[in-house]
Design a protein around this motif. Structure first.
Motif, PDB file in Angstrom:
ATOM      1  N   LYS A 114      38.026  40.182  41.428  1.00  0.00           N
ATOM      2  CA  LYS A 114      36.760  40.802  41.805  1.00  0.00           C
ATOM      3  C   LYS A 114      35.624  40.314  40.901  1.00  0.00           C
ATOM      4  O   LYS A 114      34.498  40.112  41.352  1.00  0.00           O
ATOM      5  CB  LYS A 114      36.887  42.325  41.736  1.00  0.00           C
ATOM      6  N   GLN A 152      30.781  42.777  35.434  1.00  0.00           N
ATOM      7  CA  GLN A 152      31.937  43.505  34.913  1.00  0.00           C
ATOM      8  C   GLN A 152      32.667  44.117  36.101  1.00  0.00           C
ATOM      9  O   GLN A 152      32.055  44.741  36.961  1.00  0.00           O
ATOM     10  CB  GLN A 152      31.446  44.599  33.966  1.00  0.00           C
ATOM     11  N   GLU A 153      33.973  43.906  36.154  1.00  0.00           N
ATOM     12  CA  GLU A 153      34.792  44.439  37.253  1.00  0.00           C
ATOM     13  C   GLU A 153      36.156  44.852  36.722  1.00  0.00           C
ATOM     14  O   GLU A 153      36.559  44.445  35.634  1.00  0.00           O
ATOM     15  CB  GLU A 153      34.977  43.382  38.352  1.00  0.00           C
ATOM     16  N   LYS A 154      36.898  45.612  37.513  1.00  0.00           N
ATOM     17  CA  LYS A 154      38.227  46.073  37.120  1.00  0.00           C
ATOM     18  C   LYS A 154      39.289  44.983  37.242  1.00  0.00           C
ATOM     19  O   LYS A 154      40.309  45.032  36.554  1.00  0.00           O
ATOM     20  CB  LYS A 154      38.653  47.281  37.959  1.00  0.00           C
ATOM     21  N   THR A 155      39.090  43.995  38.126  1.00  0.00           N
ATOM     22  CA  THR A 155      40.073  42.922  38.282  1.00  0.00           C
ATOM     23  C   THR A 155      39.417  41.566  38.069  1.00  0.00           C
ATOM     24  O   THR A 155      38.215  41.398  38.282  1.00  0.00           O
ATOM     25  CB  THR A 155      40.729  42.938  39.682  1.00  0.00           C
ATOM     26  N   ASN A 163      38.928  40.031  29.061  1.00  0.00           N
ATOM     27  CA  ASN A 163      39.421  41.359  29.415  1.00  0.00           C
ATOM     28  C   ASN A 163      39.223  42.262  28.207  1.00  0.00           C
ATOM     29  O   ASN A 163      39.856  42.084  27.170  1.00  0.00           O
ATOM     30  CB  ASN A 163      40.896  41.293  29.813  1.00  0.00           C
ATOM     31  N   ASN A 219      40.510  46.992  29.418  1.00  0.00           N
ATOM     32  CA  ASN A 219      40.929  47.055  30.822  1.00  0.00           C
ATOM     33  C   ASN A 219      39.807  46.792  31.823  1.00  0.00           C
ATOM     34  O   ASN A 219      39.913  47.157  32.993  1.00  0.00           O
ATOM     35  CB  ASN A 219      41.626  48.384  31.136  1.00  0.00           C
ATOM     36  N   TRP A 220      38.726  46.206  31.376  1.00  0.00           N
ATOM     37  CA  TRP A 220      37.654  45.746  32.263  1.00  0.00           C
ATOM     38  C   TRP A 220      37.523  44.240  32.097  1.00  0.00           C
ATOM     39  O   TRP A 220      37.581  43.727  30.978  1.00  0.00           O
ATOM     40  CB  TRP A 220      36.310  46.394  31.906  1.00  0.00           C
ATOM     41  N   TRP A 221      37.321  43.534  33.200  1.00  0.00           N
ATOM     42  CA  TRP A 221      37.052  42.100  33.149  1.00  0.00           C
ATOM     43  C   TRP A 221      35.548  41.908  33.067  1.00  0.00           C
ATOM     44  O   TRP A 221      34.801  42.458  33.873  1.00  0.00           O
ATOM     45  CB  TRP A 221      37.621  41.398  34.379  1.00  0.00           C
TER      46      TRP A 221
END
Length: 68
Positions: free
Chosen positions: A33, A27-30, A9, A12-14
């Motif tokens: 996802k 790369q995703e927000k959660t 993380n 704030n991006w995974w």
């Protein structure tokens, strides 16, 4: 087959990579996802690699299952 997802993380991006297959990253927000995207991207990359290998091999090739 089993593959290892490396997840982090960052700001704030995974972000994630597949350890065993270079070039498969997302790369995703959660986190959830990200794992979905990595699975989809990995499947697509493996299929493209298969198609490339068969195309390059041409006619008369042999297949052998390798267990590592």
């Amino acid at each position: 087959m089993e593959y290892t997802a490396i997840l982090n993380n960052i700001d704030n991006w995974w972000v994630g990579w597949i350890k065993e297959v270079p070039g498969v990253n997302c790369q995703e927000k959660t986190r959830h996802k990200l794992l979905e995207s990595l699975k989809i991207t990995l499947k697509e990359a493996l299929e493209l690699n298969r198609q490339d290998a068969l195309s390059i091999a041409g006619e008369g090739y042999e297949e052998e299952i390798l267990i590592v």
